[in-house]
Design a protein around this motif. Structure first.
Motif, PDB file in Angstrom:
ATOM      1  N   ILE A  83       0.856  -1.185   0.000  1.00  0.00           N
ATOM      2  CA  ILE A  83       0.000   0.000   0.000  1.00  0.00           C
ATOM      3  C   ILE A  83       0.895   1.238   0.000  1.00  0.00           C
ATOM      4  CG2 ILE A  83      -1.844   1.208   1.221  1.00  0.00           C
ATOM      5  CD1 ILE A  83      -2.420  -1.599   2.560  1.00  0.00           C
TER       6      ILE A  83
ATOM      7  N   ILE B  27       2.852  -1.367   4.388  1.00  0.00           N
ATOM      8  CA  ILE B  27       2.386   0.013   4.249  1.00  0.00           C
ATOM      9  C   ILE B  27       3.601   0.916   4.061  1.00  0.00           C
ATOM     10  CG2 ILE B  27       1.092   1.892   5.319  1.00  0.00           C
ATOM     11  CD1 ILE B  27      -0.258  -0.214   7.090  1.00  0.00           C
TER      12      ILE B  27
ATOM     13  N   THR C 226       3.418   4.525   3.074  1.00  0.00           N
ATOM     14  CA  THR C 226       2.824   5.818   2.759  1.00  0.00           C
ATOM     15  C   THR C 226       3.440   6.851   3.681  1.00  0.00           C
ATOM     16  OG1 THR C 226       1.029   5.408   4.337  1.00  0.00           O
ATOM     17  CG2 THR C 226       0.640   4.778   2.041  1.00  0.00           C
TER      18      THR C 226
ATOM     19  N   ILE D 230      -5.462   2.761   7.302  1.00  0.00           N
ATOM     20  CA  ILE D 230      -4.954   1.598   6.567  1.00  0.00           C
ATOM     21  C   ILE D 230      -4.602   0.470   7.528  1.00  0.00           C
ATOM     22  CG2 ILE D 230      -3.070   0.754   5.117  1.00  0.00           C
ATOM     23  CD1 ILE D 230      -2.973   3.614   3.905  1.00  0.00           C
ATOM     24  N   SER D 231      -3.854   0.792   8.574  1.00  0.00           N
ATOM     25  CA  SER D 231      -3.409  -0.225   9.532  1.00  0.00           C
ATOM     26  C   SER D 231      -4.593  -0.885  10.218  1.00  0.00           C
ATOM     27  CB  SER D 231      -2.498   0.405  10.582  1.00  0.00           C
ATOM     28  OG  SER D 231      -1.356   0.982   9.991  1.00  0.00           O
TER      29      SER D 231
ATOM     30  N   ALA E 155       5.074  -2.032   8.293  1.00  0.00           N
ATOM     31  CA  ALA E 155       5.038  -0.631   7.881  1.00  0.00           C
ATOM     32  C   ALA E 155       6.451  -0.079   7.800  1.00  0.00           C
ATOM     33  CB  ALA E 155       4.211   0.194   8.860  1.00  0.00           C
TER      34      ALA E 155
END
Length: 247
Positions: free
Chosen positions: A9, A83, A85, A113-114, A131
């Motif tokens: 993501i 992740i 981002t 998201i998480s 992440a």
């Protein structure tokens, strides 16, 4: 046949694409989320395993939750979700617009998201949520909102890990503490700026070992240790002591 499925993501960055490339080489199917799917078509065409690309509305938490949930069910889940981002920026005048943008992406977007992926993995019964974080979250810094947002991410991930343990579910939460690579790149420091394939390789190795938290590259662990141990008057002086003008 692929052996597993990984979701990335925030797959438009060079690091995310190197991770996707190495995962594909390990026979992993990929689900990628990017702001502009058409922009990564040339890259995804080069990958050897099945790749699905979806749009990502990181600044709209409700929308991003819907996007991830739909893709998750369409592909019958994933064993790994990464992740990556984030937004950064610095202005000595501290305009609120800059901090607000960083908070919207790095805090609200990241948490949405998480939270979404974690709950989907709970329904699935297993998984690994990772992440790309930063050692910038260890202390405050001139990039005020950015440093604070990375501290938020670190604590949010730790909380999810604790929750998975309470639920007695085999869900691994991995906090990838990336070194200050942006700063090293800006300064042209080759010692602290390893090649992307090495960075991605160390990330994948740490994930495969199921590590809860690890530093990339490994030498940044020493920097993190020193950063945590510095008294505030030294740490603060290191950032703000004005340089004397040369005559």
């Amino acid at each position: 046949m692929t052996s597993a499925t990984a979701m990335i993501i925030g797959a438009s960055s060079q690091l995310s694409q190197e991770l996707a490339k190495q995962l594909s080489q390990q026979n992993t199917a990929l689900i990628l989320f990017v702001p502009d799917p058409e922009a990564v078509k040339a890259f995804t065409d080069q990958l050897s395993t099945p790749v699905s690309v979806y749009p990502l509305e990181i600044s709209q938490p409700d929308k991003v939750i819907e996007q991830i949930t739909q893709a998750w069910h369409q592909h019958d889940g994933a064993h790994l979700a990464i992740i990556n981002t984030g937004m950064n920026g610095y202005d000595p005048k501290l305009p609120w617009e800059l901090d607000e943008g960083i908070i919207d992406v790095n805090v609200k977007g990241f948490a949405a998201i998480s939270n979404c992926v974690f709950k989907l993995m709970c329904e699935q019964g297993y998984g690994q949520l990772a992440a790309i974080n930063s050692i910038a979250g260890l202390r405050g810094g001139p990039n005020v909102a950015y440093h604070a947002s990375k501290a938020f991410a670190q604590n949010y991930l730790e909380g999810l890990s604790m929750h998975a343990q309470r639920l007695k579910l085999p869900i691994t939460i991995s906090d990838i503490q990336l070194g200050l690579l942006d700063k090293a790149a800006m300064q042209g420091n080759r010692f602290w700026l390893p090649p992307l394939p090495k960075v991605a390789s160390q990330i994948i190795s740490g994930l495969q070992k199921g590590k809860r938290k690890f530093y990339v590259t490994k030498r940044w662990q020493l920097v993190a240790w020193l950063t945590r141990g510095l008294p505030e008057f030294i740490y603060n002086t290191r950032h703000w002591k004005p340089k004397k003008k040369k005559r």
